[in-house]
Design a protein around this motif. Structure first.
Motif, PDB file in Angstrom:
ATOM      1  N   LYS A  61     167.405  19.456 -23.220  1.00  0.00           N
ATOM      2  CA  LYS A  61     168.192  18.283 -23.622  1.00  0.00           C
ATOM      3  C   LYS A  61     169.682  18.619 -23.668  1.00  0.00           C
ATOM      4  O   LYS A  61     170.522  17.835 -23.218  1.00  0.00           O
ATOM      5  N   LYS A  62     170.021  19.797 -24.206  1.00  0.00           N
ATOM      6  CA  LYS A  62     171.425  20.195 -24.304  1.00  0.00           C
ATOM      7  C   LYS A  62     172.049  20.317 -22.908  1.00  0.00           C
ATOM      8  O   LYS A  62     173.148  19.831 -22.665  1.00  0.00           O
ATOM      9  N   HIS A  63     171.313  20.946 -21.990  1.00  0.00           N
ATOM     10  CA  HIS A  63     171.846  21.105 -20.635  1.00  0.00           C
ATOM     11  C   HIS A  63     171.953  19.763 -19.905  1.00  0.00           C
ATOM     12  O   HIS A  63     172.898  19.546 -19.143  1.00  0.00           O
ATOM     13  N   LEU A  64     171.008  18.860 -20.150  1.00  0.00           N
ATOM     14  CA  LEU A  64     171.076  17.546 -19.513  1.00  0.00           C
ATOM     15  C   LEU A  64     172.246  16.726 -20.049  1.00  0.00           C
ATOM     16  O   LEU A  64     172.844  15.944 -19.308  1.00  0.00           O
ATOM     17  N   GLU A  65     172.569  16.895 -21.332  1.00  0.00           N
ATOM     18  CA  GLU A  65     173.705  16.167 -21.899  1.00  0.00           C
ATOM     19  C   GLU A  65     175.026  16.619 -21.287  1.00  0.00           C
ATOM     20  O   GLU A  65     175.962  15.838 -21.166  1.00  0.00           O
ATOM     21  N   HIS A  66     175.113  17.889 -20.907  1.00  0.00           N
ATOM     22  CA  HIS A  66     176.350  18.424 -20.346  1.00  0.00           C
ATOM     23  C   HIS A  66     176.376  18.382 -18.820  1.00  0.00           C
ATOM     24  O   HIS A  66     177.297  18.906 -18.208  1.00  0.00           O
TER      25      HIS A  66
END
Length: 142
Positions: free
Chosen positions: A69-74
């Motif tokens: 999720k963190k990587h998809l947000e960035h």
């Protein structure tokens, strides 16, 4: 190792206790080792106590989901990827994009051929004062 033949104990229930014990010992001698079971994903390859293994796996899954999720947000948006020439600017379907690039390449080549065909001759450029006699491309200077 043929596990199908050795995995099934064919010793009848009516057999004597020593026959059953011998059968069990024979099967225990041929059972796979712990590392083989871990490689076949039958046993977990972990140092966590068996009572905590389920919680450990659940936490690992949640950690992986949070990282994703963190990587998809960035993740950069499409416009930024087009600006950086990572994605094509074409709005054609992916199956047609290779054909569209090929068509664009041929159209550019045709346009350049037209421009080169319409360029003025060196004599005309010399008469207009754009080129000098020494710069005439037909007569290279040594």
């Amino acid at each position: 190792m043929d596990t199908s033949a050795s995995a099934i104990d064919q010793t009848p229930l009516s057999a004597s206790p020593t026959e059953r014990r011998d059968s069990l010992e024979k099967h225990l001698q041929h059972r796979p080792d712990v590392q083989d079971l871990k490689e076949r994903h039958i046993l977990l390859d972990t140092n966590v106590a068996p009572s905590l293994q389920a919680a450990h796996q659940d936490l690992a899954r949640h950690r992986m989901a949070d990282d994703l999720k963190k990587h998809l947000e960035h993740r950069p948006d499409r416009e930024e990827l087009v600006e950086r020439n990572i994605l094509p600017s074409s709005t054609a379907a992916p199956a047609l994009q290779a054909n569209a690039r090929e068509l664009e390449k041929h159209m550019l080549a045709d346009h350049l051929d037209q421009k080169i065909g319409a360029r003025p001759a060196p004599d005309e450029l010399i008469s207009q004062g754009i080129l000098t006699e020494e710069e005439d491309p037909r007569f290279p200077t040594v």
